[in-house]
Design a protein around this motif. Sequence first.
Motif, PDB file in Angstrom:
ATOM      1  N   ALA A   1     -30.399  16.182 -11.812  1.00  0.00           N
ATOM      2  CA  ALA A   1     -30.656  16.839 -13.094  1.00  0.00           C
ATOM      3  C   ALA A   1     -32.150  17.079 -13.296  1.00  0.00           C
ATOM      4  O   ALA A   1     -32.548  18.030 -13.978  1.00  0.00           O
ATOM      5  CB  ALA A   1     -30.101  15.987 -14.233  1.00  0.00           C
ATOM      6  N   ARG A   2     -32.942  16.231 -12.693  1.00  0.00           N
ATOM      7  CA  ARG A   2     -34.397  16.369 -12.828  1.00  0.00           C
ATOM      8  C   ARG A   2     -34.955  17.495 -11.962  1.00  0.00           C
ATOM      9  O   ARG A   2     -35.860  18.221 -12.388  1.00  0.00           O
ATOM     10  CB  ARG A   2     -35.081  15.032 -12.447  1.00  0.00           C
ATOM     11  N   ILE A   3     -34.405  17.667 -10.734  1.00  0.00           N
ATOM     12  CA  ILE A   3     -35.009  18.621  -9.805  1.00  0.00           C
ATOM     13  C   ILE A   3     -34.264  19.951  -9.724  1.00  0.00           C
ATOM     14  O   ILE A   3     -34.828  20.951  -9.286  1.00  0.00           O
ATOM     15  CB  ILE A   3     -35.109  18.013  -8.383  1.00  0.00           C
TER      16      ILE A   3
ATOM     17  N   GLU B   1     -26.541  25.137 -12.319  1.00  0.00           N
ATOM     18  CA  GLU B   1     -25.312  24.456 -11.907  1.00  0.00           C
ATOM     19  C   GLU B   1     -24.994  24.683 -10.433  1.00  0.00           C
ATOM     20  O   GLU B   1     -24.494  23.783  -9.757  1.00  0.00           O
ATOM     21  CB  GLU B   1     -24.142  24.935 -12.775  1.00  0.00           C
ATOM     22  N   ALA B   2     -25.258  25.897  -9.942  1.00  0.00           N
ATOM     23  CA  ALA B   2     -24.957  26.200  -8.545  1.00  0.00           C
ATOM     24  C   ALA B   2     -25.757  25.309  -7.606  1.00  0.00           C
ATOM     25  O   ALA B   2     -25.235  24.809  -6.595  1.00  0.00           O
ATOM     26  CB  ALA B   2     -25.244  27.674  -8.252  1.00  0.00           C
ATOM     27  N   THR B   3     -27.019  25.089  -7.946  1.00  0.00           N
ATOM     28  CA  THR B   3     -27.872  24.227  -7.121  1.00  0.00           C
ATOM     29  C   THR B   3     -27.372  22.785  -7.146  1.00  0.00           C
ATOM     30  O   THR B   3     -27.376  22.098  -6.125  1.00  0.00           O
ATOM     31  CB  THR B   3     -29.328  24.278  -7.611  1.00  0.00           C
ATOM     32  N   ILE B   4     -26.926  22.338  -8.300  1.00  0.00           N
ATOM     33  CA  ILE B   4     -26.406  20.972  -8.438  1.00  0.00           C
ATOM     34  C   ILE B   4     -25.172  20.784  -7.553  1.00  0.00           C
ATOM     35  O   ILE B   4     -25.065  19.811  -6.806  1.00  0.00           O
ATOM     36  CB  ILE B   4     -26.064  20.665  -9.909  1.00  0.00           C
ATOM     37  N   SER B   5     -24.231  21.721  -7.652  1.00  0.00           N
ATOM     38  CA  SER B   5     -22.997  21.614  -6.863  1.00  0.00           C
ATOM     39  C   SER B   5     -23.307  21.624  -5.371  1.00  0.00           C
ATOM     40  O   SER B   5     -22.764  20.820  -4.610  1.00  0.00           O
ATOM     41  CB  SER B   5     -22.053  22.766  -7.210  1.00  0.00           C
TER      42      SER B   5
ATOM     43  N   LYS C   1     -23.757  18.382 -14.329  1.00  0.00           N
ATOM     44  CA  LYS C   1     -23.902  19.650 -15.044  1.00  0.00           C
ATOM     45  C   LYS C   1     -24.014  19.428 -16.545  1.00  0.00           C
ATOM     46  O   LYS C   1     -24.627  20.222 -17.261  1.00  0.00           O
ATOM     47  CB  LYS C   1     -22.712  20.557 -14.738  1.00  0.00           C
ATOM     48  N   ASP C   2     -23.377  18.354 -17.028  1.00  0.00           N
ATOM     49  CA  ASP C   2     -23.403  18.086 -18.460  1.00  0.00           C
ATOM     50  C   ASP C   2     -24.822  17.829 -18.953  1.00  0.00           C
ATOM     51  O   ASP C   2     -25.163  18.209 -20.082  1.00  0.00           O
ATOM     52  CB  ASP C   2     -22.509  16.888 -18.779  1.00  0.00           C
ATOM     53  N   LEU C   3     -25.653  17.180 -18.123  1.00  0.00           N
ATOM     54  CA  LEU C   3     -27.042  16.946 -18.527  1.00  0.00           C
ATOM     55  C   LEU C   3     -27.789  18.262 -18.701  1.00  0.00           C
ATOM     56  O   LEU C   3     -28.594  18.425 -19.628  1.00  0.00           O
ATOM     57  CB  LEU C   3     -27.742  16.059 -17.493  1.00  0.00           C
ATOM     58  N   LEU C   4     -27.524  19.194 -17.810  1.00  0.00           N
ATOM     59  CA  LEU C   4     -28.162  20.509 -17.953  1.00  0.00           C
ATOM     60  C   LEU C   4     -27.646  21.239 -19.181  1.00  0.00           C
ATOM     61  O   LEU C   4     -28.406  21.951 -19.861  1.00  0.00           O
ATOM     62  CB  LEU C   4     -27.895  21.353 -16.706  1.00  0.00           C
TER      63      LEU C   4
END
Length: 367
Positions: free
Chosen positions: A279-281, A285-289, A201-204
């Motif tokens: 982080a690329r795709i 944040e919700a999608t990452i988690s 999330k930090d990258l975003l």
Amino acid sequence: MNIIRLTFANLKRYTKIPSILLSLILAPLVVIGFCIFLSGDASSSQSGSLENIALVCNLESNIPDKSLDTKYQRELINELNVSKDSIYSLDQKDNALKQLKNNKFAAVFIIDDNFSEMIKNGQKPTVDVIKTSKGGGSLLSESKIETFINTSLKKKIDPSFSSKYIKTTVIAKEESSLKSDFMHVFLICYMIYINGSIICKDLLDLKKSNTLKRMLSTKNKDFEILFSLFLSLFLIQALVYTTTLVACNILLDININTYNILLILSNSLLCTGIIIFLARICKNEATISLAMVGYVFFSLATSLPSLAPNLGIDIPFVVNISKFMPIYWTIDAIINGNYFKNIIILILISLVFVTAGSFKLKEFAKN
């Protein structure tokens, strides 16, 4: 030189972000706490006799009558390796049975005062065993008592018998350091991936706050900025979880070796590749988690045949899929000792994720 400076700047920044700092502190504490719980449970179940039984018998130590012959009672206690706390006198029989009903013991064996005298006279004594309806965990002890009585009688009848028979000793097989410390190393590797979504999330956040754009406006090259981000992501995970392993070694006295450390480092590298890929795709944040947690649980589910072979889950299709997951190679490395090959495979998988998630920094910052 710029890469090193940028890497340390990123590491310093991570220690100032509350969400990342909290996760980096809590994750090791959770792992160590859980390991302490497992170790305590294992040590309590392994202490004392091979089976959790109680003996009801009179000895010189628990009755006033010191003239009672208890030679064979004492030898049987040594044979069964029963602790003093699990030995009751005959007048304490009710207390032993009460503990049995409370599931403290799997069985209670009652030995009468004439036990030694009968063996001396060449007679076979009877040992009563009392178990609950859910009992059954005393088969080994029952067998050992029967063997002890038969052997004692034969030795009494024929004094030279001890040199004629083959003695069998049941020895609890010690687990190798690899398998006994499996859960500790596995939990650390598992937490690496669970905790990866927070770092991702930090990258975003860097992108949303336009920090990346400001970094691109400096004299540093795109490659230097990108590589420093990658290196700092890897180092922060490697440092935290290697320290966790060392802490487990100090607090829990587990055996660690170079291969265990390399296994954690390779998993940290792979998690870094997954973070860059997500982080690329992923756009939020919700999608990452969801993606990270889903990947971890899917990896764990497909690796169940290796993690718990006793479950009988041996579906070829599932086994083949699990070989694309890091959990499978981590489990195989710890259990079977295939460290060198599996670490190489984990590194190759991480390179796949890094390559698939590689991007031009300017495009990532602008999109």
